[in-house]
Design a protein around this motif. Structure first.
Motif, PDB file in Angstrom:
ATOM      1  N   LYS A  79     -73.431 -30.438   4.114  1.00 55.33           N
ATOM      2  CA  LYS A  79     -73.341 -30.720   2.747  1.00 55.33           C
ATOM      3  C   LYS A  79     -73.889 -32.183   2.781  1.00 55.33           C
ATOM      4  O   LYS A  79     -74.606 -32.709   1.861  1.00 55.33           O
ATOM      5  N   SER A  80     -73.646 -33.148   3.830  1.00 52.01           N
ATOM      6  CA  SER A  80     -73.727 -34.469   3.592  1.00 52.01           C
ATOM      7  C   SER A  80     -75.395 -34.717   3.873  1.00 52.01           C
ATOM      8  O   SER A  80     -75.844 -35.605   3.314  1.00 52.01           O
TER       9      SER A  80
ATOM     10  N   TRP B  78     -73.529 -40.582  -2.512  1.00 50.18           N
ATOM     11  CA  TRP B  78     -73.600 -39.387  -3.043  1.00 50.18           C
ATOM     12  C   TRP B  78     -73.009 -38.144  -2.157  1.00 50.18           C
ATOM     13  O   TRP B  78     -72.500 -37.216  -2.504  1.00 50.18           O
ATOM     14  N   SER B  79     -73.327 -38.342  -1.089  1.00 51.59           N
ATOM     15  CA  SER B  79     -72.556 -37.235   0.051  1.00 51.59           C
ATOM     16  C   SER B  79     -70.916 -37.713  -0.078  1.00 51.59           C
ATOM     17  O   SER B  79     -70.401 -36.564   0.146  1.00 51.59           O
TER      18      SER B  79
ATOM     19  N   ARG C 183     -69.596 -38.505  -2.788  1.00 50.35           N
ATOM     20  CA  ARG C 183     -69.142 -37.945  -4.364  1.00 50.35           C
ATOM     21  C   ARG C 183     -69.182 -36.390  -4.331  1.00 50.35           C
ATOM     22  O   ARG C 183     -68.295 -35.765  -5.008  1.00 50.35           O
ATOM     23  N   GLN C 184     -69.696 -35.784  -3.311  1.00 49.30           N
ATOM     24  CA  GLN C 184     -69.869 -34.405  -3.455  1.00 49.30           C
ATOM     25  C   GLN C 184     -68.994 -33.841  -2.277  1.00 49.30           C
ATOM     26  O   GLN C 184     -68.704 -32.558  -2.137  1.00 49.30           O
ATOM     27  N   GLU C 185     -68.020 -34.723  -1.498  1.00 48.83           N
ATOM     28  CA  GLU C 185     -67.220 -34.136  -0.712  1.00 48.83           C
ATOM     29  C   GLU C 185     -65.950 -33.507  -1.312  1.00 48.83           C
ATOM     30  O   GLU C 185     -65.562 -34.294  -2.397  1.00 48.83           O
ATOM     31  N   SER C 186     -65.070 -32.714  -0.769  1.00 48.68           N
ATOM     32  CA  SER C 186     -64.003 -32.211  -1.436  1.00 48.68           C
ATOM     33  C   SER C 186     -62.898 -32.146  -0.491  1.00 48.68           C
ATOM     34  O   SER C 186     -63.023 -31.792   0.745  1.00 48.68           O
TER      35      SER C 186
END
Length: 213
Positions: free
Chosen positions: A7-8, A53-54, A56-59
């Protein structure tokens, strides 16, 4: 761990490709070698954007379901950023050698590439800690501010230098450019020492501030 890297890395890969386009586009004619100094100054900005951005998209929910510890997550993300900084440096080295390899400015551009990449090593680590301590919203505001200021300053200063020198652009400080190679090696050594020191800090920060993810 592979899910985190997958993802990152998407954003790091995308930004690396976008960073490379200006330099690669000039390969056929090499009519604007001064673009190299602009690219070198943009390395910290692209890395900051990749981290933003990596993150911000982390959960948070996803991380808690993975069989990994906070220490492993920190090491994976710090290692990912460090690996891509090496790629930025390699790309800059190849472009500088192709464009300025036989000129007196070669040493200045190589030193500039080393300087901006060394700064990026520390900056990326700092952004991760900032994100885990204050949250993604605070990281977004901070990175956007740095990107805006950095972009304006980099373009203004570099363009002024190019006008005065007929296209040479920004070079590294004289002491670094004209000094022995050990100066640049020491610069990277100091940046790596700071990187691994901040990694230890990041583990503690992340363990205490998981709720902000």
């Amino acid at each position: 761990m592979s899910a985190i890297l997958r993802k990152s890395s998407f954003f790091f890969i995308t930004h690396l490709c976008m960073f490379s386009i200006p330099g690669l586009a000039t390969i056929p004619m090499w009519e604007d070698p001064g673009m190299i100094s602009v690219m070198a100054l943009w390395v910290p900005l692209w890395l900051s954007s990749s981290v933003l951005w990596s993150e911000r998209q982390e959960s948070y929910a996803l991380l808690r379901t993975l069989p990994v510890t906070d220490r492993q997550i920190v090491r994976a993300k710090f290692g990912l950023a460090l690996g891509f900084i090496v790629l930025y440096w390699v790309i800059l080295t190849l472009l500088i050698r192709r464009s300025w390899g036989a000129t007196p400015e070669y040493a200045g551009y190589m030193a500039l590439a080393s300087l901006t990449c060394a700064i990026s090593i520390v900056l990326a680590a700092f952004w991760y800690i900032f994100s885990w301590r204050f949250g993604v919203s605070a990281l977004t505001a901070a990175v956007i501010a740095v990107l805006a200021i950095g972009l304006i300053v980099a373009l203004a200063v570099n363009m002024e230098r190019m006008i005065k020198t007929g296209g040479i652009g920004i070079l590294a400080p004289r002491w670094l450019a004209e000094g022995p190679w050990i100066y640049q090696a020491a610069l990277f050594a100091a940046a790596l020492a700071a990187h691994f020191g901040l990694m230890r800090v990041a583990v503690r920060v992340k363990e205490k501030s998981e709720a902000v993810l």
